[in-house]
Structure formats: C-alpha cells, structure tokens
Design a protein around this motif. Structure first.
Motif, PDB file in Angstrom:
ATOM      1  N   UNK A   1       0.803  -1.147   0.179  1.00 31.56           N
ATOM      2  CA  UNK A   1      -0.119  -0.070  -0.025  1.00 31.56           C
ATOM      3  C   UNK A   1       0.934   1.298   0.071  1.00 31.56           C
ATOM      4  N   UNK A   2       0.703   2.038  -1.178  1.00 29.08           N
ATOM      5  CA  UNK A   2       1.375   3.348  -1.097  1.00 29.08           C
ATOM      6  C   UNK A   2       0.908   4.355  -0.015  1.00 29.08           C
ATOM      7  N   UNK A   3       1.838   5.500   0.407  1.00 25.69           N
ATOM      8  CA  UNK A   3       1.379   6.264   1.110  1.00 25.69           C
ATOM      9  C   UNK A   3       0.312   7.297   0.502  1.00 25.69           C
ATOM     10  N   UNK A   4      -0.720   7.712   1.329  1.00 23.29           N
ATOM     11  CA  UNK A   4      -1.533   8.663   0.676  1.00 23.29           C
ATOM     12  C   UNK A   4      -0.893   9.830  -0.195  1.00 23.29           C
ATOM     13  N   UNK A 185      -1.765  11.841 -18.484  1.00 22.07           N
ATOM     14  CA  UNK A 185      -1.979  10.659 -18.454  1.00 22.07           C
ATOM     15  C   UNK A 185      -2.454  10.148 -16.938  1.00 22.07           C
ATOM     16  N   UNK A 186      -2.507  10.941 -16.092  1.00 17.69           N
ATOM     17  CA  UNK A 186      -3.256  10.892 -14.701  1.00 17.69           C
ATOM     18  C   UNK A 186      -4.511  11.034 -14.673  1.00 17.69           C
ATOM     19  N   UNK A 187      -5.226  10.442 -13.479  1.00 22.17           N
ATOM     20  CA  UNK A 187      -6.780  10.775 -13.478  1.00 22.17           C
ATOM     21  C   UNK A 187      -6.913  12.115 -13.070  1.00 22.17           C
ATOM     22  N   UNK A 188      -8.139  12.725 -13.643  1.00 28.02           N
ATOM     23  CA  UNK A 188      -8.348  13.982 -13.259  1.00 28.02           C
ATOM     24  C   UNK A 188      -9.917  14.341 -12.956  1.00 28.02           C
ATOM     25  N   UNK A 189     -10.174  15.068 -12.281  1.00 28.04           N
ATOM     26  CA  UNK A 189     -11.463  15.569 -11.582  1.00 28.04           C
ATOM     27  C   UNK A 189     -11.880  16.916 -11.990  1.00 28.04           C
ATOM     28  N   UNK A 190     -12.845  17.268 -12.669  1.00 27.32           N
ATOM     29  CA  UNK A 190     -13.283  18.636 -13.096  1.00 27.32           C
ATOM     30  C   UNK A 190     -14.582  18.855 -12.472  1.00 27.32           C
ATOM     31  N   UNK A 191     -14.598  19.999 -11.622  1.00 25.12           N
ATOM     32  CA  UNK A 191     -15.782  20.524 -10.935  1.00 25.12           C
ATOM     33  C   UNK A 191     -15.997  21.700 -11.390  1.00 25.12           C
ATOM     34  N   UNK A 192     -17.512  22.221 -11.187  1.00 25.36           N
ATOM     35  CA  UNK A 192     -17.955  23.394 -11.529  1.00 25.36           C
ATOM     36  C   UNK A 192     -19.093  23.571 -10.990  1.00 25.36           C
ATOM     37  N   UNK A 193     -19.576  24.875 -10.474  1.00 25.60           N
ATOM     38  CA  UNK A 193     -20.809  25.353  -9.898  1.00 25.60           C
ATOM     39  C   UNK A 193     -21.861  25.461 -10.846  1.00 25.60           C
ATOM     40  N   UNK A 194     -22.912  24.805 -10.777  1.00 21.80           N
ATOM     41  CA  UNK A 194     -24.096  25.183 -11.783  1.00 21.80           C
ATOM     42  C   UNK A 194     -24.126  26.501 -12.069  1.00 21.80           C
ATOM     43  N   UNK A 195     -24.015  27.624 -11.130  1.00 19.80           N
ATOM     44  CA  UNK A 195     -24.423  28.788 -11.539  1.00 19.80           C
ATOM     45  C   UNK A 195     -23.017  29.705 -11.697  1.00 19.80           C
ATOM     46  N   UNK A 196     -22.026  29.102 -11.946  1.00 24.73           N
ATOM     47  CA  UNK A 196     -20.881  29.959 -12.117  1.00 24.73           C
ATOM     48  C   UNK A 196     -20.899  30.778 -13.617  1.00 24.73           C
ATOM     49  N   UNK A 197     -20.944  32.247 -13.493  1.00 26.16           N
ATOM     50  CA  UNK A 197     -20.781  32.897 -14.517  1.00 26.16           C
ATOM     51  C   UNK A 197     -19.359  33.038 -15.215  1.00 26.16           C
ATOM     52  N   UNK A 246      -4.750   7.213  -4.855  1.00 29.60           N
ATOM     53  CA  UNK A 246      -3.794   6.269  -3.857  1.00 29.60           C
ATOM     54  C   UNK A 246      -3.713   5.019  -4.639  1.00 29.60           C
ATOM     55  N   UNK A 247      -4.778   4.433  -5.049  1.00 27.65           N
ATOM     56  CA  UNK A 247      -4.797   3.105  -5.442  1.00 27.65           C
ATOM     57  C   UNK A 247      -4.336   2.995  -6.933  1.00 27.65           C
ATOM     58  N   UNK A 248      -4.070   3.955  -7.461  1.00 29.37           N
ATOM     59  CA  UNK A 248      -3.660   4.188  -9.210  1.00 29.37           C
ATOM     60  C   UNK A 248      -2.102   4.124  -9.163  1.00 29.37           C
ATOM     61  N   UNK A 249      -1.622   2.938  -9.779  1.00 26.69           N
ATOM     62  CA  UNK A 249      -0.247   2.685  -9.984  1.00 26.69           C
ATOM     63  C   UNK A 249       0.267   3.577 -11.090  1.00 26.69           C
TER      64      UNK A 249
END
Length: 249
Positions: A1-4, A185-197, A246-249
């Motif tokens: 198990x790798x470190x976080x 090449x790495x995982x990504x998370x895209x976030x946005x607010x519904x009311x972002x102008x 963390x679980x992605x090698x």
C-alpha cells in the motif's frame, strides 16, 4: 500500500490559501495537505513586474522541492486551475492527479486581454474594495451563506492591489492549455458550480471531454467557489477521487 498522495491546493484570484479551509480541515488528518499563498497574495510579498503562469508553476515546484515532496495531486480553482495546468505542462512526472475547479484552458481573447489590463490599472488606482463589492455575488452565488460571503469579501479586500494587478496581467498572457489536456496521463477531476458565470458548466464539460481519464462534478447551488459554497458535496467527491489516485499505480 503506497502512502496517501500529498494534496496541493492552489487558490484563485484575488484570494489566498484560506479559500481552501474546508478542504485543509477535511483532508489533513490522513494525508499531507499543502496550501500556499501565491506570489503577491496573502502573506507572500509582491515582486516587481508581472509573474506569468509558468513562474507561478515554478514557484509551486520550488516549494515542493523545499518540502521534499516528489509528486502530489494538484488542485486549483479558477486562476489556480490554470497554474495547475501549467505545472502539468512543465512537471508532468510530479503530478499524480489533477483537480480542475471552475477554470478553463483556453487562452485570453483580445477583448479579454484589454479588459484584464484595464482592471489591473483600476485596482492600482482605486484599491480592492469597489471591485470586491461588485464581483462578490459572482464569485459566490447571491444565495450563499453569509459567513461564506464575508470570508470571500475579506480575502478580496485583503489582497494587495499590486499583486492582483500583476496576476491579472499574467492572465492576459496565459498560454493555451487545451491540447495539453488531451495528453494528461493521470486521473483528473473537473468540478464546476451550476451557477458559475465566469466559467460555465459548458467549459467544464469540454475539459472533461478532452481529458483521457476524468470525472465531472457539477455542484448544484454554487457559483464560482463550490469548495466553499458546498464543501460537503465538494469534499465527498474529492475524497473519493483521492482514494482512487492513492490506489492508482
């Protein structure tokens, strides 16, 4: 198990590292969380000239060197997201995951260059308060919690006009990151607010489509700062994403 994986949080304009308070509190118990003030913001001094995005990204890399952090998940909101993209461009081997919140990868338009430079001149002339009053209910939704509004307004008015102006001029010069996203090449998370102008949902959807391995979170009941406006929803998805990295090698 790798470190976080360490989590690096890059704030937007014209804020400071305290915009990430809910995330620092939520995640620093089980992983290293690094939330610096960018050059010219918060406790960091303003340097003469314009700090361009590649410079901000190199500042982050130098900080990680100092802290002996080889690689990390990098998360940025708005201008912070663009600095994170520049870090990915320069230091891809140091990125274990990307979180791009309420940001966009396209270069500035000619009209945008003009308006950012005009705003920089105005902030140097008038200071931050008038600007902060004007944009507060675009940064966070008009219906946001009063404490969140007070925090955001306080960050804006505490920002040095010189630092804010320098960053606005840097934003006018920023590179085009759209092609870069297709090669991440790495995982990504895209976030946005519904009311972002400032960065509408369509911008987030386009980034999600461009990134080879990404998730998209559209946060209801939030504008440009969902991490502060809706911290429970934001943290739940960010936590799941970090566990995945963390679980992605």
């Amino acid at each position: 198990m790798t470190d976080p994986a360490p989590l690096v949080l890059i704030h937007g304009h014209p804020f400071d590292h305290t915009m990430w308070t809910p995330q620092i509190e939520a995640f620093s118990g089980d992983r290293r969380v690094i939330a610096p003030d960018l050059r010219g913001y918060g406790a960091n001094p303003v340097l003469p000239g314009v700090t361009e995005f590649p410079d901000f990204a190199r500042d982050v890399a130098a900080l990680l060197d100092e802290l002996r952090v080889e690689s990390a998940v990098l998360a940025g909101l708005s201008m912070g997201g663009q600095i994170v993209m520049d870090f990915q461009r320069q230091f891809p081997d140091r990125v274990r995951g990307l979180v791009l919140a309420d940001t966009f990868p396209a270069p500035e338009t000619p009209e945008g260059v003009e308006s950012r430079n005009a705003m920089a001149d105005r902030l140097l002339r008038e200071g931050m308060r008038g600007y902060a009053d004007e944009v507060l209910e675009k940064m966070v939704a008009p219906y946001a919690d009063a404490r969140v509004k007070a925090h955001v307004h306080g960050m804006m008015t505490a920002t040095s006009p010189e630092g804010a102006a320098a960053a606005l001029r840097a934003r006018a010069l920023r590179p085009d990151y759209r092609d870069l996203l297709t090669r991440v090449k790495v995982p990504a998370l895209v976030v946005v607010g519904t009311d972002d102008e400032y960065t509408p949902v369509s911008d987030a959807e386009a980034m999600h489509a461009a990134l080879p391995d990404s998730e998209l979170l559209v946060v209801p009941g939030a504008a440009h700062m969902p991490n502060l406006e809706r911290p429970e929803e934001f943290n739940a998805v960010l936590g799941a994403f970090l566990t995945r990295v963390d679980g992605h090698s």
